[in-house]
Design a protein around this motif. Structure first.
Motif, short mmCIF file in Angstrom:
data_model
loop_
_atom_site.label_atom_id
_atom_site.label_comp_id
_atom_site.label_asym_id
_atom_site.label_seq_id
_atom_site.Cartn_x
_atom_site.Cartn_y
_atom_site.Cartn_z
N GLN A 173 25.26 -1.59 12.15
CA GLN A 173 26.45 -0.76 11.95
C GLN A 173 27.24 -0.60 13.25
O GLN A 173 28.46 -0.64 13.27
N GLU A 220 22.32 5.16 5.31
CA GLU A 220 23.31 5.40 4.26
C GLU A 220 23.71 4.09 3.57
O GLU A 220 23.98 3.09 4.23
N GLN A 221 23.79 4.13 2.25
CA GLN A 221 24.19 2.96 1.47
C GLN A 221 25.33 3.34 0.51
O GLN A 221 25.50 4.50 0.15
N TRP A 222 26.09 2.34 0.12
CA TRP A 222 27.07 2.54 -0.92
C TRP A 222 26.38 2.75 -2.26
O TRP A 222 25.36 2.14 -2.53
N VAL A 223 26.93 3.60 -3.08
CA VAL A 223 26.34 3.87 -4.40
C VAL A 223 26.44 2.62 -5.27
O VAL A 223 25.54 2.29 -6.03
N THR A 257 26.86 -7.75 6.34
CA THR A 257 26.58 -6.35 6.02
C THR A 257 27.87 -5.56 5.87
O THR A 257 28.72 -5.55 6.76
N ARG A 258 28.00 -4.88 4.77
CA ARG A 258 29.16 -4.03 4.52
C ARG A 258 29.02 -2.76 5.35
O ARG A 258 28.00 -2.07 5.23
N SER A 317 28.93 0.98 6.40
CA SER A 317 28.63 2.13 5.55
C SER A 317 29.87 3.00 5.34
O SER A 317 30.86 2.89 6.08
N PRO A 318 29.84 3.90 4.35
CA PRO A 318 30.98 4.81 4.12
C PRO A 318 31.35 5.62 5.36
O PRO A 318 32.53 5.74 5.71
N THR A 319 30.35 6.15 6.05
CA THR A 319 30.63 6.95 7.25
C THR A 319 31.22 6.08 8.35
O THR A 319 32.16 6.48 9.05
#
Length: 223
Positions: free
Chosen positions: A45, A219-222, A105-106, A108-110
């Motif tokens: 990240q 943290e992961q995307w839903v 890797t996408r 994270s939202p944060t």
């Protein structure tokens, strides 16, 4: 009272910074008890974050009218895309990761929220608003390292010791001091917008806390 605006900003966010230096990710990393998979997540990240940080520095430099300040910010950006990212390349290898793993890797939202905050501030705001936005990233790492320095000698995880030691070097302290100096040199001018700068500084500091928390929770995307 100090007339250095960076010190005034720092004094107003002590509550956030205290939570940062005492976050479980930070304390466990420095004492060596942090699960390695959480550190791997953080590194991937953070690599993505550093690319955005470099873009922000380029935006800031393009707006500065003082050639000396412009050069210092560009040198900071150059260091990030050369020395910093090269160090991360070696770190990825030691963790069994590759650049392909990072690229695939996408964020994270944060992480995306933090990067968008920086990009928006640096693109639409003044160069000094941009500098204040990126300052907590550099400065909190220095504070974290100093706060937990005594734990490193007993840290059993070499990769954690190597990573943390960078932020205790005179070279890193000089980077932070140099970034602060660019802002402080304009203190008299900037004080008229102190509340606006404080809002940016607090938001960026809060995102620094959230970044550590994101990494600790992986943290992961839903969906």
């Amino acid at each position: 009272m100090s007339n250095r605006i960076t010190e005034l900003l720092r004094n107003q966010v002590g509550d956030v910074w205290l939570r940062i230096v005492n976050h479980p990710f930070v304390t466990e990393l420095f004492n060596g008890s942090l699960p390695l998979e959480k550190f791997r997540y953080y590194i991937v990240q953070d690599y993505n974050y550093l690319i955005t940080l470099t873009r922000c520095q380029a935006l800031i430099a393009s707006k500065l009218e003082n050639p000396a300040a412009m050069r210092r910010v560009l040198e900071l950006a150059l260091a990030d895309v050369t020395t910093e990212l090269e160090n991360y390349n070696r770190l990825l290898n030691s963790l069994g990761l590759s650049i392909d793993d990072v690229v695939k890797t996408r964020p994270s939202p944060t992480n995306i929220a933090y990067m968008n905050f920086l990009l928006t501030t640096c693109a639409l705001g003044s160069p000094y608003e941009g500098l204040v936005a990126i300052l907590p990233c550099y400065w909190t790492y220095l504070e974290i390292a100093k706060y937990h320095a005594d734990k490193l000698s007993k840290n059993p995880v070499k990769v954690y010791r190597d990573w943390a030691s960078v932020y205790l070097t005179p070279e890193y302290a000089s980077i932070v001091d140099g970034l602060r100096a660019i802002i402080d040199e304009a203190s008299d001018y900037l004080m008229r917008d102190f509340n606006r700068l404080l809002s940016i500084f607090r938001q960026a500091s809060t995102y620094e806390y959230l970044f550590w928390d994101m990494a600790y929770r992986q943290e992961q995307w839903v969906f």
